[in-house]
Write a protein that holds these residues in place. Sequence first.
Motif, PDB file in Angstrom:
ATOM      1  N   VAL A 627       0.825  -1.208   0.000  1.00 32.05           N
ATOM      2  CA  VAL A 627       0.000   0.000   0.000  1.00 32.05           C
ATOM      3  C   VAL A 627       0.859   1.257   0.000  1.00 32.05           C
ATOM      4  CG1 VAL A 627      -1.804   1.259   1.238  1.00 32.05           C
ATOM      5  CG2 VAL A 627      -1.863  -1.249   1.158  1.00 32.05           C
ATOM      6  N   ARG A 628       1.905   1.258   0.808  1.00 34.12           N
ATOM      7  CA  ARG A 628       2.790   2.429   0.900  1.00 34.12           C
ATOM      8  C   ARG A 628       4.111   2.233   0.142  1.00 34.12           C
ATOM      9  NH1 ARG A 628       2.095   3.801   7.374  1.00 34.12           N
ATOM     10  NH2 ARG A 628      -0.169   4.220   7.312  1.00 34.12           N
ATOM     11  N   LEU A 629       4.072   1.408  -0.856  1.00 33.66           N
ATOM     12  CA  LEU A 629       5.287   1.175  -1.653  1.00 33.66           C
ATOM     13  C   LEU A 629       5.668   2.445  -2.414  1.00 33.66           C
ATOM     14  CD1 LEU A 629       7.025  -1.368  -2.018  1.00 33.66           C
ATOM     15  CD2 LEU A 629       5.839  -1.782  -4.179  1.00 33.66           C
ATOM     16  N   ARG A 630       6.945   2.747  -2.471  1.00 35.06           N
ATOM     17  CA  ARG A 630       7.417   3.986  -3.104  1.00 35.06           C
ATOM     18  C   ARG A 630       7.076   3.999  -4.597  1.00 35.06           C
ATOM     19  NH1 ARG A 630      11.816   2.565  -0.098  1.00 35.06           N
ATOM     20  NH2 ARG A 630      12.925   1.870  -1.963  1.00 35.06           N
ATOM     21  N   PRO A 631       6.864   5.195  -5.160  1.00 40.78           N
ATOM     22  CA  PRO A 631       6.586   5.285  -6.602  1.00 40.78           C
ATOM     23  C   PRO A 631       7.722   4.677  -7.425  1.00 40.78           C
ATOM     24  CG  PRO A 631       6.104   7.362  -5.529  1.00 40.78           C
ATOM     25  CD  PRO A 631       6.768   6.505  -4.498  1.00 40.78           C
ATOM     26  N   VAL A 709       1.459 -15.495 -10.379  1.00 40.04           N
ATOM     27  CA  VAL A 709       2.392 -14.450  -9.938  1.00 40.04           C
ATOM     28  C   VAL A 709       1.752 -13.104 -10.248  1.00 40.04           C
ATOM     29  CG1 VAL A 709       4.680 -13.427 -10.176  1.00 40.04           C
ATOM     30  CG2 VAL A 709       4.416 -15.902 -10.328  1.00 40.04           C
ATOM     31  N   LEU A 710       1.734 -12.227  -9.245  1.00 35.49           N
ATOM     32  CA  LEU A 710       1.189 -10.884  -9.392  1.00 35.49           C
ATOM     33  C   LEU A 710       2.309  -9.861  -9.225  1.00 35.49           C
ATOM     34  CD1 LEU A 710      -2.017 -11.219  -7.163  1.00 35.49           C
ATOM     35  CD2 LEU A 710      -1.857 -11.516  -9.638  1.00 35.49           C
ATOM     36  N   ALA A 711       2.382  -8.917 -10.153  1.00 37.20           N
ATOM     37  CA  ALA A 711       3.292  -7.772 -10.020  1.00 37.20           C
ATOM     38  C   ALA A 711       2.458  -6.580  -9.599  1.00 37.20           C
ATOM     39  CB  ALA A 711       4.022  -7.499 -11.331  1.00 37.20           C
ATOM     40  N   LEU A 712       2.570  -6.164  -8.343  1.00 38.94           N
ATOM     41  CA  LEU A 712       1.699  -5.165  -7.746  1.00 38.94           C
ATOM     42  C   LEU A 712       2.401  -3.810  -7.690  1.00 38.94           C
ATOM     43  CD1 LEU A 712       0.475  -7.354  -4.745  1.00 38.94           C
ATOM     44  CD2 LEU A 712      -0.586  -7.123  -6.986  1.00 38.94           C
ATOM     45  N   ASN A 713       1.758  -2.798  -8.256  1.00 36.41           N
ATOM     46  CA  ASN A 713       2.241  -1.417  -8.170  1.00 36.41           C
ATOM     47  C   ASN A 713       1.349  -0.700  -7.178  1.00 36.41           C
ATOM     48  OD1 ASN A 713       2.769   1.390  -8.612  1.00 36.41           O
ATOM     49  ND2 ASN A 713       3.678   0.849 -10.593  1.00 36.41           N
ATOM     50  N   GLY A 714       1.865  -0.535  -5.949  1.00 33.60           N
ATOM     51  CA  GLY A 714       1.044   0.031  -4.891  1.00 33.60           C
ATOM     52  C   GLY A 714       0.705   1.484  -5.101  1.00 33.60           C
ATOM     53  N   HIS A 715       1.585   2.245  -5.734  1.00 36.04           N
ATOM     54  CA  HIS A 715       1.341   3.679  -5.870  1.00 36.04           C
ATOM     55  C   HIS A 715       0.276   3.971  -6.926  1.00 36.04           C
ATOM     56  CE1 HIS A 715       2.168   7.959  -5.851  1.00 36.04           C
ATOM     57  NE2 HIS A 715       2.352   7.926  -7.169  1.00 36.04           N
ATOM     58  N   LYS A 716       0.369   3.306  -8.099  1.00 30.87           N
ATOM     59  CA  LYS A 716      -0.566   3.575  -9.189  1.00 30.87           C
ATOM     60  C   LYS A 716      -1.768   2.638  -9.189  1.00 30.87           C
ATOM     61  CE  LYS A 716       2.734   5.684 -12.354  1.00 30.87           C
ATOM     62  NZ  LYS A 716       3.263   5.698 -13.720  1.00 30.87           N
ATOM     63  N   LYS A 717      -1.827   1.698  -8.237  1.00 27.69           N
ATOM     64  CA  LYS A 717      -2.984   0.820  -8.040  1.00 27.69           C
ATOM     65  C   LYS A 717      -3.304  -0.008  -9.287  1.00 27.69           C
ATOM     66  CE  LYS A 717      -5.233   3.782  -4.560  1.00 27.69           C
ATOM     67  NZ  LYS A 717      -4.136   4.764  -4.521  1.00 27.69           N
ATOM     68  N   TYR A 718      -2.332  -0.740  -9.748  1.00 25.87           N
ATOM     69  CA  TYR A 718      -2.585  -1.713 -10.823  1.00 25.87           C
ATOM     70  C   TYR A 718      -1.691  -2.914 -10.587  1.00 25.87           C
ATOM     71  CZ  TYR A 718       1.756  -0.427 -13.225  1.00 25.87           C
ATOM     72  OH  TYR A 718       3.062  -0.208 -13.540  1.00 25.87           O
ATOM     73  N   TYR A 785      -6.229  -2.271 -13.474  1.00 21.72           N
ATOM     74  CA  TYR A 785      -6.330  -1.233 -12.455  1.00 21.72           C
ATOM     75  C   TYR A 785      -7.478  -1.551 -11.491  1.00 21.72           C
ATOM     76  CZ  TYR A 785      -3.091   1.643 -15.098  1.00 21.72           C
ATOM     77  OH  TYR A 785      -1.977   2.127 -15.744  1.00 21.72           O
ATOM     78  N   ILE A 786      -7.307  -1.150 -10.230  1.00 27.68           N
ATOM     79  CA  ILE A 786      -8.321  -1.334  -9.197  1.00 27.68           C
ATOM     80  C   ILE A 786      -8.545  -0.006  -8.503  1.00 27.68           C
ATOM     81  CG2 ILE A 786      -7.702  -3.755  -8.831  1.00 27.68           C
ATOM     82  CD1 ILE A 786      -6.225  -2.902  -6.311  1.00 27.68           C
ATOM     83  N   PRO A 787      -9.754   0.205  -7.930  1.00 24.47           N
ATOM     84  CA  PRO A 787     -10.011   1.505  -7.267  1.00 24.47           C
ATOM     85  C   PRO A 787      -9.202   1.683  -5.994  1.00 24.47           C
ATOM     86  CG  PRO A 787     -11.879   0.018  -6.993  1.00 24.47           C
ATOM     87  CD  PRO A 787     -10.967  -0.656  -7.979  1.00 24.47           C
ATOM     88  N   SER A 788      -9.012   0.625  -5.219  1.00 23.63           N
ATOM     89  CA  SER A 788      -8.221   0.718  -3.987  1.00 23.63           C
ATOM     90  C   SER A 788      -7.813  -0.699  -3.590  1.00 23.63           C
ATOM     91  CB  SER A 788      -9.039   1.378  -2.858  1.00 23.63           C
ATOM     92  OG  SER A 788     -10.185   0.593  -2.571  1.00 23.63           O
TER      93      SER A 788
END
Length: 793
Positions: A627-631, A709-718, A785-788
């Motif tokens: 959730v708080r992963l750096r950009p 396997v999921l590659a999660l981008n916490g900042h851009k929510k995708y 992309y996901i809303p949150s």
Amino acid sequence: MGVRTLSLSWQFLIVLVLILQILSALDFDPYRVLRVSRTASQADIKKAYKKLAREWHPDKNKDPGAEDKFIQISKAYEILSNEEKRSNFDRYGDVGENTGYHQPQQPQSHHFHHFHDSFYFDESFFHFPFHSERRDSSDEKYLLHFSHYVNEVVPDSFRKPYLIKITSDWCFSCIHIEPVWKEVVQELEGLGVGIGVVHAGYERRLAHHLGAHSTPSILGIINGKISFFHNAVVRENLRQFVESLIPGNLVEKVSDKNYVRFLSGWQHENKPHVLLFDHMPLAPLLYKLIAFAYKDYLSFGYVYVGLRGTQEMTSQYNVNTYTPTMLVFKEHIDKPADVVQARSLKKQTIEDFVSQNKYLLAARLTSQKMFHELCPVKRSHRQRKYCVLLMIREGTKSNPDFEAFLSFALANSQDTVRFVHVYSNRQQEFANTLLPSSEIFQGKSAVSILERRNTAGKVVYKTLENPWTGSEKDKFILLGYLDQLRRDPALLSSEAILLDLVDELAPVFFLRWIYSTSEYFSDIWDSVLHNNWREMMPLLSLIFSALFILFGTVIVQAFSDSNEDRESRPPEKEVNEKTEKTETCFSKENSRASLAKFRDLDQSRIPKKGFVEVTELTDVTYMSNLVRLRPGHMNVVLILSNSTKTSLLQKFAFEVYTFTGSSCLHFSFLSLDKHREWLEYLLEFAQDAAPIPNQYDKHFLERDYTGYVLALNGHKKYFCLFKPQKTVDDEETIGPCSDLDSSLHLGEARGKPFCNSGSKPLKGKLSKLSLWMERLLEGSLQRFYIPSWPELD
């Protein structure tokens, strides 16, 4: 007071008008237009006019300014061809109607003279010394133009050096160096140095081509290469500058120790050798200039008779040590072929002496150019030139065949007959054309008499019936042919077309490349040291800009790497009992295979550790790792169950090991048994995330997401999704495996799976994960992309 002020104003206006008239007259100078001196005769003026008119006629010259130039040439000729107009121009410097060309305007001229005298002006008042041609007419015959420079000066610089002065109008320094320049020109021109003058105002193109951006400038040209003079303009400095232009290896210092080697060089150089005996320590400049002019024909040496190591030569060749003496040697080094001796050797004397001895008595044909010079094409019946050609194999010059041919040439030297020889093994096609097809000439010498008929290679010739052995009989036969040839040219009955000779003395490609490279770096070095800084500024700006960018990139990269390493360390307060880290160490076999597979990757992706740090994604690490992963950072999460944990972690670590060098990637695993609802909620946003048919767990009748396997981008929510490829047969081979410790180190004894039958199919699920990671870094994967982010309970 008002009248006096008005009178002064009128006087000022009249003076201003006169100055403007004179300056406008200076803009058009018929002498400059026709390129003649002020003392030129009418014949010279007419000759110059015809030459320039043909050159600049609009029908022949397509230059846009040809018509204007032609009009100026015609106007200049109209003025200078009329003695009255020419006299008025010389006197007043103006060609308008106010110079008294017609009788009705004489009063105006008289009024002008009256005004001229009332202010005490004379002609020298407006005779400004800044105009180059008015200042000194001696420069006129040396004026250069761009076409003249390119077509004549540059080719001629391969035979003699040129000294060129760049000048302009209104140049005080040009006036200051004028006396020294005139003295140096008078001396050097008599020695054979080319002289040129470029007016920067009228020949801007040539001045820019030469690289002269200021006046006065003095430069030298030799072999087409430009060198600038940078010292004080005095006679001695200019003389040394010209001498420095000449290559230093043209004149060799000769003494008793090396004179035999020097004179014996005729065999491989194919040139006569010249020796100058003089009492000066250094070779005179005149001798060096002659050596440069004839460098392709002769080799030059200098003997300083003041040294002790020259007595043997002076006594052997009977040289008068008190008088400059020149000797030329050809095939015989024990006796000079020609001698000239005088108290003061003049340029013309030396040139005549050298030009008469340019070739050996029996020179070897080494190139087509030499063949043209030694055996020229017949021009008329009275100018017939015959060549007696000896075809001999290389390395046999010391045998009796060549010695006999040489003695015959020495005894029968004539203006119409030239004796030459050629190596038949080097010029096989040339020699085979003249040799009969008989076997008696195989490996033996032969003599032919030939005459060239045209430049295309056509010759008429007569070859002696028998091989040349050098006997008296062969000499007698050859002498009989030559006597008969004087009476009957039809003796040369055979015709042939000779192929061009191979240039034997041309350097090989490697040597030419070395020479050109050395000259290129030498030019760069000279440019850096001496060239005008205005020319060097673009290059220096480019170099410093590249260095600044390079060092700036290195410094920024160093700081960013240190910051990323510092930030990539997880806080100690977030590590507690529920955090499970798996440091997956590879066995030696897996490490070698992985490194061999990715040895060509970018340096920024080289693994910095010997293991893969994989953290379990739990409710404790959820906020910091997602959730708080750096950009710009992503977390690559492997989905597994307790039964497939060991096998999938081994394969996962093996596939992603080469990507651990990137500080923007983090690796985690998610337990399917604990967080199935969170995963299924996430996969609802992926339209094609449903498993393939029959891909269910037989025990629970639920979808099997192990190996996803999921590659999660916490900042851009995708997130990006990797789905494994698995068959039903593979599913049947998977059996329940016992749980292992989550902090297990793969590759150790306690990390081996308990059910080997199902390990290979499980590992096969991640067989294409490395290719998916490549696409992930390229940014070519589909993004969902996901809303949150949902909470992980």
